[in-house]
Design a protein around this motif. Sequence first.
Motif, PDB file in Angstrom:
ATOM      1  N   LEU A  61      66.846  81.897 135.745  1.00 28.10           N
ATOM      2  CA  LEU A  61      65.657  81.160 135.299  1.00 28.10           C
ATOM      3  C   LEU A  61      64.776  82.035 134.399  1.00 28.10           C
ATOM      4  CD1 LEU A  61      64.794  79.397 138.674  1.00 28.10           C
ATOM      5  CD2 LEU A  61      65.488  78.245 136.557  1.00 28.10           C
ATOM      6  N   LEU A  62      64.588  83.306 134.780  1.00 25.55           N
ATOM      7  CA  LEU A  62      63.755  84.203 133.978  1.00 25.55           C
ATOM      8  C   LEU A  62      64.398  84.481 132.616  1.00 25.55           C
ATOM      9  CD1 LEU A  62      62.557  86.729 136.710  1.00 25.55           C
ATOM     10  CD2 LEU A  62      61.165  85.057 135.482  1.00 25.55           C
ATOM     11  N   THR A  63      65.720  84.537 132.575  1.00 28.91           N
ATOM     12  CA  THR A  63      66.392  84.729 131.287  1.00 28.91           C
ATOM     13  C   THR A  63      66.138  83.540 130.365  1.00 28.91           C
ATOM     14  OG1 THR A  63      68.122  86.073 132.311  1.00 28.91           O
ATOM     15  CG2 THR A  63      68.629  85.115 130.167  1.00 28.91           C
ATOM     16  N   ILE A  64      66.139  82.333 130.930  1.00 28.36           N
ATOM     17  CA  ILE A  64      65.808  81.140 130.139  1.00 28.36           C
ATOM     18  C   ILE A  64      64.367  81.198 129.667  1.00 28.36           C
ATOM     19  CG2 ILE A  64      65.617  78.626 130.179  1.00 28.36           C
ATOM     20  CD1 ILE A  64      68.484  79.757 130.172  1.00 28.36           C
ATOM     21  N   MET A  65      63.457  81.628 130.553  1.00 31.67           N
ATOM     22  CA  MET A  65      62.043  81.761 130.159  1.00 31.67           C
ATOM     23  C   MET A  65      61.907  82.683 128.946  1.00 31.67           C
ATOM     24  SD  MET A  65      60.339  79.929 132.407  1.00 31.67           S
ATOM     25  CE  MET A  65      61.725  78.857 132.780  1.00 31.67           C
ATOM     26  N   ALA A  66      62.659  83.791 128.978  1.00 32.14           N
ATOM     27  CA  ALA A  66      62.526  84.818 127.947  1.00 32.14           C
ATOM     28  C   ALA A  66      63.197  84.436 126.637  1.00 32.14           C
ATOM     29  CB  ALA A  66      63.094  86.146 128.459  1.00 32.14           C
ATOM     30  N   ILE A  74      62.916  73.023 130.498  1.00 32.78           N
ATOM     31  CA  ILE A  74      62.059  74.180 130.777  1.00 32.78           C
ATOM     32  C   ILE A  74      60.968  73.866 131.802  1.00 32.78           C
ATOM     33  CG2 ILE A  74      60.406  73.800 128.904  1.00 32.78           C
ATOM     34  CD1 ILE A  74      61.904  77.191 129.949  1.00 32.78           C
ATOM     35  N   LEU A  75      60.385  72.662 131.755  1.00 36.75           N
ATOM     36  CA  LEU A  75      59.311  72.324 132.703  1.00 36.75           C
ATOM     37  C   LEU A  75      59.836  72.301 134.131  1.00 36.75           C
ATOM     38  CD1 LEU A  75      57.408  69.509 130.757  1.00 36.75           C
ATOM     39  CD2 LEU A  75      56.809  71.923 130.966  1.00 36.75           C
ATOM     40  N   TYR A  76      61.022  71.783 134.297  1.00 36.65           N
ATOM     41  CA  TYR A  76      61.640  71.771 135.626  1.00 36.65           C
ATOM     42  C   TYR A  76      61.931  73.187 136.096  1.00 36.65           C
ATOM     43  CZ  TYR A  76      65.334  71.200 139.135  1.00 36.65           C
ATOM     44  OH  TYR A  76      66.098  71.287 140.265  1.00 36.65           O
ATOM     45  N   TYR A  77      62.464  74.021 135.231  1.00 37.33           N
ATOM     46  CA  TYR A  77      62.770  75.406 135.601  1.00 37.33           C
ATOM     47  C   TYR A  77      61.493  76.165 135.964  1.00 37.33           C
ATOM     48  CZ  TYR A  77      67.396  74.492 133.570  1.00 37.33           C
ATOM     49  OH  TYR A  77      68.642  73.979 133.295  1.00 37.33           O
ATOM     50  N   ILE A 111      60.537  91.443 130.092  1.00 34.74           N
ATOM     51  CA  ILE A 111      59.625  90.900 131.106  1.00 34.74           C
ATOM     52  C   ILE A 111      58.482  90.146 130.441  1.00 34.74           C
ATOM     53  CG2 ILE A 111      58.063  91.465 133.003  1.00 34.74           C
ATOM     54  CD1 ILE A 111      59.799  93.959 133.522  1.00 34.74           C
ATOM     55  N   PHE A 112      57.913  90.722 129.371  1.00 30.91           N
ATOM     56  CA  PHE A 112      56.830  90.034 128.664  1.00 30.91           C
ATOM     57  C   PHE A 112      57.296  88.685 128.120  1.00 30.91           C
ATOM     58  CE2 PHE A 112      54.236  94.034 128.054  1.00 30.91           C
ATOM     59  CZ  PHE A 112      53.071  93.525 128.589  1.00 30.91           C
ATOM     60  N   ARG A 113      58.514  88.655 127.573  1.00 31.99           N
ATOM     61  CA  ARG A 113      59.017  87.396 127.012  1.00 31.99           C
ATOM     62  C   ARG A 113      59.224  86.355 128.125  1.00 31.99           C
ATOM     63  NH1 ARG A 113      59.972  87.531 121.748  1.00 31.99           N
ATOM     64  NH2 ARG A 113      60.419  89.521 120.709  1.00 31.99           N
ATOM     65  N   ALA A 114      59.702  86.800 129.265  1.00 28.51           N
ATOM     66  CA  ALA A 114      59.863  85.888 130.400  1.00 28.51           C
ATOM     67  C   ALA A 114      58.507  85.368 130.865  1.00 28.51           C
ATOM     68  CB  ALA A 114      60.583  86.593 131.544  1.00 28.51           C
ATOM     69  N   LEU A 115      57.536  86.250 130.917  1.00 27.40           N
ATOM     70  CA  LEU A 115      56.180  85.882 131.331  1.00 27.40           C
ATOM     71  C   LEU A 115      55.577  84.862 130.375  1.00 27.40           C
ATOM     72  CD1 LEU A 115      53.976  86.534 133.401  1.00 27.40           C
ATOM     73  CD2 LEU A 115      53.273  88.444 131.962  1.00 27.40           C
ATOM     74  N   HIS A 116      55.776  85.090 129.074  1.00 24.71           N
ATOM     75  CA  HIS A 116      55.247  84.164 128.067  1.00 24.71           C
ATOM     76  C   HIS A 116      55.949  82.814 128.148  1.00 24.71           C
ATOM     77  CE1 HIS A 116      54.568  82.925 123.669  1.00 24.71           C
ATOM     78  NE2 HIS A 116      53.411  82.830 124.289  1.00 24.71           N
ATOM     79  N   GLY A 117      57.273  82.839 128.367  1.00 21.37           N
ATOM     80  CA  GLY A 117      58.007  81.592 128.519  1.00 21.37           C
ATOM     81  C   GLY A 117      57.596  80.826 129.761  1.00 21.37           C
ATOM     82  N   PHE A 118      57.215  81.559 130.807  1.00 24.36           N
ATOM     83  CA  PHE A 118      56.789  80.939 132.059  1.00 24.36           C
ATOM     84  C   PHE A 118      55.440  80.239 131.904  1.00 24.36           C
ATOM     85  CE2 PHE A 118      54.674  81.463 136.283  1.00 24.36           C
ATOM     86  CZ  PHE A 118      55.462  80.562 136.978  1.00 24.36           C
ATOM     87  N   ASP A 119      54.521  80.864 131.146  1.00 25.32           N
ATOM     88  CA  ASP A 119      53.203  80.247 130.931  1.00 25.32           C
ATOM     89  C   ASP A 119      52.731  80.520 129.505  1.00 25.32           C
ATOM     90  OD1 ASP A 119      50.719  79.130 131.039  1.00 25.32           O
ATOM     91  OD2 ASP A 119      50.004  80.248 132.781  1.00 25.32           O
TER      92      ASP A 119
END
Length: 381
Positions: A61-66, A74-77, A111-119
């Motif tokens: 999931l975090l790889t998809i976020m990033a 993406i909203l479901y993930y 990690i930053f890219r995953a964080l940005h993708g998450f929110d």
Amino acid sequence: MNPVSPLDSVYFINIPEDFSLSDKAFHLDTTIPLPVQKKYEDAPGTFDMKSLTEEQILAGLLTIMAYNPKNEHILYYRSILKHARPNLKKELGEAAILKAKNEDFDLAEEIFRALHGFDPEDMTIVLNMALFFDQRADSYRRSGLHDDADAYDEDAQNYYREALDAEPVLPDAFFNAGFFYLKKREYKKAKDVFETYLALTCDVKDEELGENGIYKKNRAQQVLNDISNRNMDDDHFKAAYDLINRGEEEKGLEEIRNFIEKNPSVWNAWFMLGWGMRKLGRFSEAKMAFEKALTLEGGETSDTYNELSICLLESGDIKGAKKLLEKALVKDSENTKIISNLGYIALKEGDPGMAAGYFQTVLEIDPDDKIAAMELAKLDI
């Protein structure tokens, strides 16, 4: 050979009806494929549902976020991650900052890219990403990797622009962007954002700002005074830097001479004149310009000493060049460019052992410094 995409390490699987992500009740939509991080030992095209772990799912999931934040699901993930890790933003933010501080840049960026993708709506994350890419560019430039540094500066600038447009407004975005533009010699832009920062904080009481906030206000005002007093937002100054930086030294020298004619006491202008001359190989003229910069307020910097040492070295004055580099090192003890130059001085003095020590020190400070690594390999000591 095509580079491997991080997304290549992710399976998309269909989960059975009775599968749950954790002990907490949470419905998983079995009609939506779930991203799962491959295990290192997995053979290509194989997957064992019985050995699937929660960590694999979260990593997928975090790889998809990033790397695929526009994924149709993406909203479901994101909802899965929010349920499984309620404190995820805090955990990722702290981890990214720690990795960046330790200059573990690749992992910090992921990690930053995953964080940005998450929110993606959190502008504090955007500002932290701007600061990270700014820091990474500086590190690469110190290592002599100028193309990489320019690329990361471009990333930083894009994130700064996004942070500057945030609603509600982020005062710290203007403060930090100001120093980014200073670094880029874009003094008009620096002046604009620092003025905006002061306007945004002018009515905030000192007790609300705190010690750090008061420091930032004073620092912003100091920089603004410096820009204004030295007329550094002048068009000739900016044009000179841009021209010399892209290899049009003669045109750049003409622009900086026009600036110096009106502003003879600005050390940065004499430094730029010397820089342009040095790039053209006119070392005696460059030497005079750097010596002039040293006599002016603010001009006694490690960079000025370093540049002047290069001129002395080219004229055969090895001892003089070494003294200047030692002065520069006192002012900036971890400047790898200065330490490397001391290594070259040691080589000219016929002391390869001492040279190796300098290049090894560079690599201890910056393990990615390719020039120091190459020189050390040549010495084979």
